[in-house]
Enzyme design. Structure first.
Site, PDB file in Angstrom:
ATOM      1  N   LYS A 167     -13.416  -5.035   9.860  1.00 59.87           N
ATOM      2  CA  LYS A 167     -14.041  -4.057   8.959  1.00 59.87           C
ATOM      3  C   LYS A 167     -15.486  -3.794   9.355  1.00 59.87           C
ATOM      4  O   LYS A 167     -15.961  -2.658   9.258  1.00 59.87           O
ATOM      5  CB  LYS A 167     -13.947  -4.553   7.508  1.00 59.87           C
ATOM      6  CG  LYS A 167     -12.513  -4.538   6.979  1.00 59.87           C
ATOM      7  CD  LYS A 167     -12.411  -5.307   5.667  1.00 59.87           C
ATOM      8  CE  LYS A 167     -11.025  -5.206   5.067  1.00 59.87           C
ATOM      9  NZ  LYS A 167     -10.848  -6.156   3.935  1.00 59.87           N
ATOM     10  N   GLY A 209      -5.317  -4.491  -3.118  1.00 54.57           N
ATOM     11  CA  GLY A 209      -4.382  -4.245  -4.214  1.00 54.57           C
ATOM     12  C   GLY A 209      -3.676  -2.921  -3.992  1.00 54.57           C
ATOM     13  O   GLY A 209      -4.237  -1.996  -3.408  1.00 54.57           O
ATOM     14  N   GLY A 255      -0.798 -13.614  -5.483  1.00 54.02           N
ATOM     15  CA  GLY A 255      -0.607 -12.413  -4.657  1.00 54.02           C
ATOM     16  C   GLY A 255      -1.891 -11.907  -4.025  1.00 54.02           C
ATOM     17  O   GLY A 255      -1.924 -10.821  -3.473  1.00 54.02           O
ATOM     18  N   VAL A 268       0.833  -1.206   0.000  1.00 54.01           N
ATOM     19  CA  VAL A 268       0.000   0.000   0.000  1.00 54.01           C
ATOM     20  C   VAL A 268       0.875   1.267   0.000  1.00 54.01           C
ATOM     21  O   VAL A 268       0.665   2.180  -0.798  1.00 54.01           O
ATOM     22  CB  VAL A 268      -0.960   0.008   1.213  1.00 54.01           C
ATOM     23  CG1 VAL A 268      -1.801   1.289   1.214  1.00 54.01           C
ATOM     24  CG2 VAL A 268      -1.874  -1.211   1.177  1.00 54.01           C
ATOM     25  N   GLU A 305     -10.444   5.453   5.034  1.00 59.96           N
ATOM     26  CA  GLU A 305     -11.167   4.908   3.878  1.00 59.96           C
ATOM     27  C   GLU A 305     -10.596   3.571   3.421  1.00 59.96           C
ATOM     28  O   GLU A 305     -11.336   2.637   3.111  1.00 59.96           O
ATOM     29  CB  GLU A 305     -11.110   5.921   2.722  1.00 59.96           C
ATOM     30  CG  GLU A 305     -11.911   5.535   1.495  1.00 59.96           C
ATOM     31  CD  GLU A 305     -13.401   5.475   1.802  1.00 59.96           C
ATOM     32  OE1 GLU A 305     -13.877   4.352   2.048  1.00 59.96           O
ATOM     33  OE2 GLU A 305     -14.075   6.520   1.791  1.00 59.96           O
ATOM     34  N   ASP A 342     -10.594 -10.620   9.349  1.00 55.00           N
ATOM     35  CA  ASP A 342     -10.419  -9.382   8.588  1.00 55.00           C
ATOM     36  C   ASP A 342     -11.772  -8.703   8.362  1.00 55.00           C
ATOM     37  O   ASP A 342     -11.910  -7.490   8.519  1.00 55.00           O
ATOM     38  CB  ASP A 342      -9.733  -9.709   7.252  1.00 55.00           C
ATOM     39  CG  ASP A 342      -9.583  -8.503   6.364  1.00 55.00           C
ATOM     40  OD1 ASP A 342      -8.660  -7.712   6.589  1.00 55.00           O
ATOM     41  OD2 ASP A 342     -10.422  -8.334   5.450  1.00 55.00           O
TER      42      ASP A 342
HETATM   43  N1  LIG Z   1      -2.439  -4.948   0.548  1.00 56.92           N
HETATM   44  C1  LIG Z   1      -3.699  -4.557   0.426  1.00 56.92           C
HETATM   45  O1  LIG Z   1      -4.306  -4.746  -0.612  1.00 56.92           O
HETATM   46  C2  LIG Z   1      -4.377  -3.853   1.569  1.00 56.92           C
HETATM   47  C3  LIG Z   1      -5.702  -3.409   1.381  1.00 56.92           C
HETATM   48  C4  LIG Z   1      -6.339  -2.717   2.412  1.00 56.92           C
HETATM   49  C5  LIG Z   1      -5.674  -2.512   3.605  1.00 56.92           C
HETATM   50  N2  LIG Z   1      -4.400  -2.994   3.782  1.00 56.92           N
HETATM   51  C6  LIG Z   1      -3.742  -2.749   5.062  1.00 56.92           C
HETATM   52  O2  LIG Z   1      -2.695  -1.841   4.845  1.00 56.92           O
HETATM   53  C7  LIG Z   1      -1.612  -2.131   5.745  1.00 56.92           C
HETATM   54  C8  LIG Z   1      -0.345  -2.402   4.928  1.00 56.92           C
HETATM   55  O3  LIG Z   1      -0.588  -3.491   4.079  1.00 56.92           O
HETATM   56  P1  LIG Z   1       0.453  -3.905   2.947  1.00 56.92           P
HETATM   57  O4  LIG Z   1      -0.217  -4.923   2.125  1.00 56.92           O
HETATM   58  O5  LIG Z   1       1.020  -2.707   2.299  1.00 56.92           O
HETATM   59  O6  LIG Z   1       1.577  -4.645   3.839  1.00 56.92           O
HETATM   60  P2  LIG Z   1       3.109  -4.831   3.454  1.00 56.92           P
HETATM   61  O7  LIG Z   1       3.272  -5.006   1.993  1.00 56.92           O
HETATM   62  O8  LIG Z   1       3.641  -5.883   4.383  1.00 56.92           O
HETATM   63  O9  LIG Z   1       3.740  -3.423   3.836  1.00 56.92           O
HETATM   64  C9  LIG Z   1       3.958  -2.985   5.142  1.00 56.92           C
HETATM   65  C10 LIG Z   1       5.338  -2.376   5.159  1.00 56.92           C
HETATM   66  O10 LIG Z   1       5.529  -1.726   6.397  1.00 56.92           O
HETATM   67  C11 LIG Z   1       6.794  -2.134   6.880  1.00 56.92           C
HETATM   68  N3  LIG Z   1       6.851  -2.086   8.332  1.00 56.92           N
HETATM   69  C12 LIG Z   1       6.123  -2.796   9.218  1.00 56.92           C
HETATM   70  N4  LIG Z   1       6.480  -2.483  10.465  1.00 56.92           N
HETATM   71  C13 LIG Z   1       7.474  -1.589  10.372  1.00 56.92           C
HETATM   72  C14 LIG Z   1       8.279  -0.910  11.317  1.00 56.92           C
HETATM   73  N5  LIG Z   1       8.127  -1.101  12.621  1.00 56.92           N
HETATM   74  N6  LIG Z   1       9.197  -0.036  10.864  1.00 56.92           N
HETATM   75  C15 LIG Z   1       9.384   0.142   9.555  1.00 56.92           C
HETATM   76  N7  LIG Z   1       8.661  -0.460   8.609  1.00 56.92           N
HETATM   77  C16 LIG Z   1       7.725  -1.339   9.025  1.00 56.92           C
HETATM   78  C17 LIG Z   1       6.959  -3.555   6.412  1.00 56.92           C
HETATM   79  O11 LIG Z   1       8.300  -3.939   6.443  1.00 56.92           O
HETATM   80  P3  LIG Z   1       8.630  -5.508   6.639  1.00 56.92           P
HETATM   81  O12 LIG Z   1       8.231  -6.165   5.376  1.00 56.92           O
HETATM   82  O13 LIG Z   1      10.098  -5.486   6.901  1.00 56.92           O
HETATM   83  O14 LIG Z   1       7.812  -5.971   7.832  1.00 56.92           O
HETATM   84  C18 LIG Z   1       6.414  -3.438   5.006  1.00 56.92           C
HETATM   85  O15 LIG Z   1       7.371  -2.988   4.079  1.00 56.92           O
HETATM   86  C19 LIG Z   1      -2.071  -3.332   6.559  1.00 56.92           C
HETATM   87  O16 LIG Z   1      -2.659  -2.873   7.747  1.00 56.92           O
HETATM   88  C20 LIG Z   1      -3.132  -3.974   5.695  1.00 56.92           C
HETATM   89  O17 LIG Z   1      -4.104  -4.666   6.449  1.00 56.92           O
HETATM   90  C21 LIG Z   1      -3.751  -3.648   2.779  1.00 56.92           C
END
Ligand SMILES: NC(=O)c1ccc[n+]([C@@H]2O[C@H](COP(=O)([O-])OP(=O)(O)OC[C@H]3O[C@@H](n4cnc5c(N)ncnc54)[C@H](OP(=O)(O)O)[C@@H]3O)[C@@H](O)[C@H]2O)c1
Ligand SMILES: NC(=O)c1ccc[n+]([C@@H]2O[C@H](COP(=O)([O-])OP(=O)(O)OC[C@H]3O[C@@H](n4cnc5c(N)ncnc54)[C@H](OP(=O)(O)O)[C@@H]3O)[C@@H](O)[C@H]2O)c1
Lengths: 406, 406
Positions: free
Chosen positions: A217, A314, A199, A35, A141, A213
């Protein structure tokens, strides 16, 4: 920063606006994963005047190796202590340290936009209170329905009338698996692996497939729609971990499609809220929400049904929702006046007809309306408190439960 | 009225706000029919703080007999010349005098909210220009999709990126007829009478069943989504007047459902826009939009598909959309910067597969892919300019045309 002298006018709602010609609002981005990198991409590519008014000033990553440009840092204090950074976009995920960072930012007078439903659902009332006290915004959002603008639209409806109820497909991973199982007639395990390879599912998919999850929500949407603070763990929650292809066939025989649905009704002092697979009628458009899409709808007196369909997850769609929130912060979007109240979750009197597959069908003998085969049955209309008792009695870890839409 | 001194800040977007504690924005309502009476009902019942900030000051009706309370008048000048009335809600319908009243109101520095798609589609650029010159708003949420908040949400997407295309079910009357024909397997004439009896179709239903109502809405949505000013009469438009139940059966054999769809794509200098019955795949959720509901979706780069489903017509849902616009005027909603441009409609190169029922099937011999029976055929993929020529050549007034969704 805004320079505005107003008299006879309540200017609170524009005080965070950075929208002065030429001065972009500076954003601190926490997390640069799926994200977060999407947020940086959308803002950096600046395809509109509104987006050009935003600037990602700093980005937090975990390790030194990820520091590939001057804006990237591994030190959160560089972001939280920077007085020029007005807004934090939290896209890290997890409870801690996300919660502490967001709390600190709000206490420092920064608005926060977060996509982290798990953390928000756990700390909603604490964080909202701090935001209000510090006259800053906390927007989310992206935390519900990914790119779908449901949170904003629920608030718009509330400018006119209370929202009575909502329901929908809130999880893209499980919707992808259910759609693929139906189309390719394969079993859950295989489809889960496929979703992971594509993915659409995480390596540790428990939160998705067990319905947690969706539970987060639904809890957040109860707050947004009803001003109801509910304890997420009170929401009866059933996932699709135990689903078999025969369950889909039983649904098909009834002209229905299995979807994982979250729903809630505002009952004044309490809220009826559930998360459960549902045999959705094939004539209902929610039965036709494909792949990883989500579909969420609300009901209110004059507007009636208001449905929203789109990418529930996504990188870019979710980032789009984060950026929408950031623009709302930048424009000082007027917020609907809220009256958040703790409410209990009470589903005891909710009546429904259920499909059950279990190795202990005899436990449900008194509520059976139809036996489909040795293990599968359809109940008569039954109150939730009754069914819950029987489910506890059966204590079958492989049981699959779904409500049959009337 | 706002009293606000701002420096280094462009305050244009809040100058019409009446949102000072206790002073309600005064509204002049033109027309007190289905929509107008709903607007008065929602505002008078004041179910939210935002609605309580609105007041219907005067209402225009046609005849003395309708003057049942002090606010009601038959004299439009009493409304247009009242300096305390800041906003006009036009719910009269028709081209004149609605157009002249709206134009005059804008020239007098009043913002206008209108549900009148026919008038707005005819005078869009003239009225927008006057609104801009006079620094007032012209909003039209209710004119497209009834209660569905599609106009607002398209504008929100445009805060981030251009909208590339949209499509949808824009007309509740025809959707009601098509849904009923499918469900009850009856013929068009009978279902039209049923729709009229149920209040879903007007006595003179030509605009609905010949697709002109959708055409107005597609033209308005081209302006909202693409900033494209198109001549509505250039949009190839086909309705459902000639539909027979056998057409629905032919669609069913292909796992498709007939819906009247409007769609458009922004091609930069020109716009591809059409209104036509479509054999929509049964796996597409638009095939499952029932009764008089509408479903409209847009496509843009980062958000992808954004779909909106709801009441496309009806007194309270449509009035809800009018009141949303009124609240936006009252709150001085910041508008996206626009760059309206005249664009031609060009569908010549659009390729499609079509279903045709005609007494002149021989005219289409060179493009036939499949003959279904003596009068019904499916074409191969064919460019619109080619098909248009053949349709003109056939000149069959009873011909029924539908695109077959790929
Ligand atoms: N992906 C989706 O489609 C989606 C949709 C809606 C909501 N979300 C929500 O959005 C949030 C992020 O999701 P994402 O899919 O982007 O996850 P992600 O790809 O794992 O990205 C999170 C990033 O934050 C980093 N991070 C975590 N803790 C950290 C810390 N203490 N210091 C520095 N960096 C840190 C992680 O690093 P590491 O990899 O080293 O841990 C990772 O690079 C989550 O809460 C998820 O539920 C995601
Ligand atoms: N109905 C819907 O669900 C819906 C949905 C979306 C948009 N709209 C649009 O909203 C507009 C209003 O629709 P509606 O259904 O409310 O129509 P309606 O029920 O016919 O109401 C229009 C009212 O305006 C009055 N009126 C017309 N011209 C007038 C004049 N010169 N002076 C005074 N009163 C005048 C009419 O009076 P008379 O009856 O004496 O002519 C009638 O009472 C139309 O543009 C329509 O396309 C309607």
């Amino acid at each position: 920063m805004i320079l505005c002298l107003c008299f006879e006018y309540n200017c609170a709602w524009i005080e965070h606006s950075s929208e002065i010609q030429g001065i972009a609002m500076k954003i601190g981005l926490l997390g640069h994963g799926v994200v977060g990198s999407g947020v940086a991409e959308i803002i950096d590519s600046g395809r509109s005047a509104e987006v050009k008014d935003l600037r990602v000033e700093k980005m937090l990553v975990r390790t030194r190796q990820e520091v590939t440009e001057a804006r990237i840092t591994t030190e959160v204090s560089e972001i939280l202590n920077d007085p020029e950074i007005e807004v934090i976009a939290e896209c890290m995920g997890g409870l801690e340290p996300a919660h502490t960072y967001v709390k600190t930012a709000l206490e420092y007078g920064k608005s926060v936009v977060s996509s982290n439903k798990k953390m928000l659902a756990a700390y909603y009332s604490e964080l909202m209170e701090i935001a209000e006290k510090n006259h800053v915004m906390l927007r989310m959002e992206a935390a519900v329905g990914g790119g779908i603008p449901c949170m904003e639209n629920l608030m718009r409806i509330r400018r006119i009338e209370p929202i009575d109820s909502f329901r929908g497909i809130f999880n893209g991973t499980t919707n992808y698996i259910l759609s693929a199982m139906k189309e390719e007639q394969k079993e859950f395990d295989e489809m889960l692996k496929g979703a992971q390879a594509a993915g659409y599912a995480e390596r540790n998919p428990g939160d998705d497939i067990d319905g947690f999850d969706v539970r987060y929500k639904v809890a957040l949407t109860c707050a947004q729609a009803f001003d109801a603070l509910v304890d997420p763990s009170d929401i009866p929650t059933f996932g699709i971990r135990n689903i078999h292809s025969e369950d889909l066939l039983h649904a098909e025989e009834r002209n229905r499609t299995i979807k994982l649905i979250g729903w809630a009704e505002d009952h004044g002092d309490s809220v009826m809220a559930m998360v459960m697979p549902v045999f959705v009628k094939d004539s209902d458009y929610l039965s036709r929400i494909p792949c990883n899409l989500n579909g969420i709808e609300s009901f209110s007196r004059t507007l009636g049904k208001a449905g929203f369909v789109g990418q529930g997850a996504g990188s870019l769609p979710t980032a789009h929702a984060v950026v929408q929130d950031l623009i709302d912060v930048s424009e000082g979007r007027k917020e609907v006046s809220r009256n958040l109240k703790k409410k209990t979750v009470n589903c005891r009197d909710r009546k429904g007809v259920y499909y059950i597959r279990t190795k202990q069908p005899e436990v449900f003998a008194e509520v059976v309306a139809e036996k489909l085969d040795q293990n599968c049955l359809i109940t008569e209309q039954v109150e939730w408190k009754k069914l819950e008792g029987l489910l506890n009695q059966a204590a079958d870890p492989d049981l699959f439960l779904a409500e049959v839409q009337a």
